[in-house]
Each structure stands twice: as structure tokens, then as C-alpha cells.
Write a protein that holds these residues in place. Structure first.
Motif, PDB file in Angstrom:
ATOM      1  N   THR A 114       0.832  -1.191   0.000  1.00 54.65           N
ATOM      2  CA  THR A 114       0.000   0.000   0.000  1.00 54.65           C
ATOM      3  C   THR A 114       0.870   1.245   0.000  1.00 54.65           C
ATOM      4  N   LEU A 170      -3.088  10.048  -9.338  1.00 56.56           N
ATOM      5  CA  LEU A 170      -2.856   8.796  -8.598  1.00 56.56           C
ATOM      6  C   LEU A 170      -2.991   7.596  -9.519  1.00 56.56           C
ATOM      7  N   CYS A 209      -0.152   4.885 -10.251  1.00 55.29           N
ATOM      8  CA  CYS A 209      -0.466   3.465 -10.045  1.00 55.29           C
ATOM      9  C   CYS A 209      -0.108   2.653 -11.284  1.00 55.29           C
ATOM     10  N   THR A 210      -0.458   3.152 -12.458  1.00 54.64           N
ATOM     11  CA  THR A 210      -0.132   2.455 -13.706  1.00 54.64           C
ATOM     12  C   THR A 210       1.373   2.322 -13.879  1.00 54.64           C
ATOM     13  N   LYS A 212       2.644  -0.299 -11.411  1.00 55.39           N
ATOM     14  CA  LYS A 212       2.252  -1.650 -11.830  1.00 55.39           C
ATOM     15  C   LYS A 212       3.175  -2.153 -12.936  1.00 55.39           C
ATOM     16  N   GLY A 233      -2.818  -3.946  -9.712  1.00 61.50           N
ATOM     17  CA  GLY A 233      -3.033  -3.035  -8.605  1.00 61.50           C
ATOM     18  C   GLY A 233      -4.219  -2.135  -8.872  1.00 61.50           C
ATOM     19  N   THR A 234      -4.542  -1.282  -7.877  1.00 59.68           N
ATOM     20  CA  THR A 234      -5.682  -0.387  -7.996  1.00 59.68           C
ATOM     21  C   THR A 234      -5.489   0.820  -7.082  1.00 59.68           C
ATOM     22  N   VAL A 235      -6.395   1.791  -7.230  1.00 56.06           N
ATOM     23  CA  VAL A 235      -6.437   2.946  -6.347  1.00 56.06           C
ATOM     24  C   VAL A 235      -7.777   2.917  -5.628  1.00 56.06           C
ATOM     25  N   ILE A 258      -2.932   3.715  -3.043  1.00 56.69           N
ATOM     26  CA  ILE A 258      -2.574   2.802  -4.133  1.00 56.69           C
ATOM     27  C   ILE A 258      -2.273   1.434  -3.538  1.00 56.69           C
ATOM     28  N   GLU A 259      -2.850   0.389  -4.121  1.00 57.50           N
ATOM     29  CA  GLU A 259      -2.585  -0.989  -3.706  1.00 57.50           C
ATOM     30  C   GLU A 259      -1.963  -1.737  -4.869  1.00 57.50           C
ATOM     31  N   ILE A 260      -0.774  -2.274  -4.646  1.00 60.46           N
ATOM     32  CA  ILE A 260      -0.060  -3.060  -5.653  1.00 60.46           C
ATOM     33  C   ILE A 260      -0.003  -4.501  -5.147  1.00 60.46           C
TER      34      ILE A 260
END
Length: 111
Positions: free
Chosen positions: A52, A63, A67-68, A71, A78-80, A85-87
Motif C-alpha cells: 500500500t 494517482l 499506479c499504472t 504496476k 493493482g488499484t487505487v 494505491i494498492e499493488i
């Protein structure tokens, strides 16, 4: 200019005119202390860990771009969610190094 304050509802959103904003065009995120925190969580994910990243002083569009980029750097998904941000997976070292080169003050949190 429309109604800004009503004795019945209190302060109103300038875009949608409601006391509780329904348009969500202006997400209010508290300002942090200028430190980006990178940690690892497994809570609620059936043991699968995610990295995170919180505290980035960016809007939702920026964001998503960061994130992209992360990743692609980590080679994973991953996602926001809610400004965090979660990877997928444990990529703390790689993410700390990447964000440091981008000029952010980064701190590892957790174990």
C-alpha cells in the motif's frame, strides 16, 4: 452565484447545492505531512499481501497515472482505493526506490 449557506442545511456544496455532496467533483482529502508511506497489508485478503502507498499529494487522475507506472515497474496488478494505491504482492523495496527517484520523501511502515 447560487445559495452558499442555508440555516436549514448548513454549508452547501457549490456544485450540486446539497449539504452532503453528491456530485463528488471535489473530493476532500486531508493534507498529509509530506511523507509517502509504503507498507504491506494482508488484512481481509485471505492471506494474500498487497503493498500500500499512502500520502501522495495528488488528485485521483494523477494517482491513477502513478499506479499504472508502479504496476508496470513491478510487473503486477493493482488499484487505487480512497486515495491509497494498492499493488499486488510485496514490492516495498522496488516502490520505495522508484518513488525516491521521483523526488518524494518515502518511509517504510509496518514490519
Amino acid at each position: 452565484m447560487g445559495l452558499v449557506y442555508s440555516t436549514e442545511k448548513g454549508r452547501l456544496c457549490p456544485d450540486c447545492g446539497e449539504a452532503v455532496c453528491v456530485c463528488k467533483n471535489n473530493p476532500v482529502r486531508p493534507l498529509g505531512d509530506g511523507v509517502v508511506r509504503v507498507g504491506r497489508e494482508t488484512k481481509g485478503r485471505k492471506g494474500a499481501g498487497v503493498t500500500t502507498i499512502s500520502g501522495l499529494p495528488l488528485d485521483d487522475t494523477a494517482l491513477a497515472g502513478v499506479c499504472t507506472q508502479l504496476k508496470k515497474r513491478c510487473g503486477t496488478g493493482g488499484t487505487v482505493k480512497d486515495g491509497i494505491i494498492e499493488i499486488q504482492g510485496d514490492h516495498r523495496d522496488r516502490i520505495v526506490a522508484e518513488l525516491t527517484t521521483q523526488g518524494y520523501r518515502v518511509k517504510r511502515v509496518g514490519g
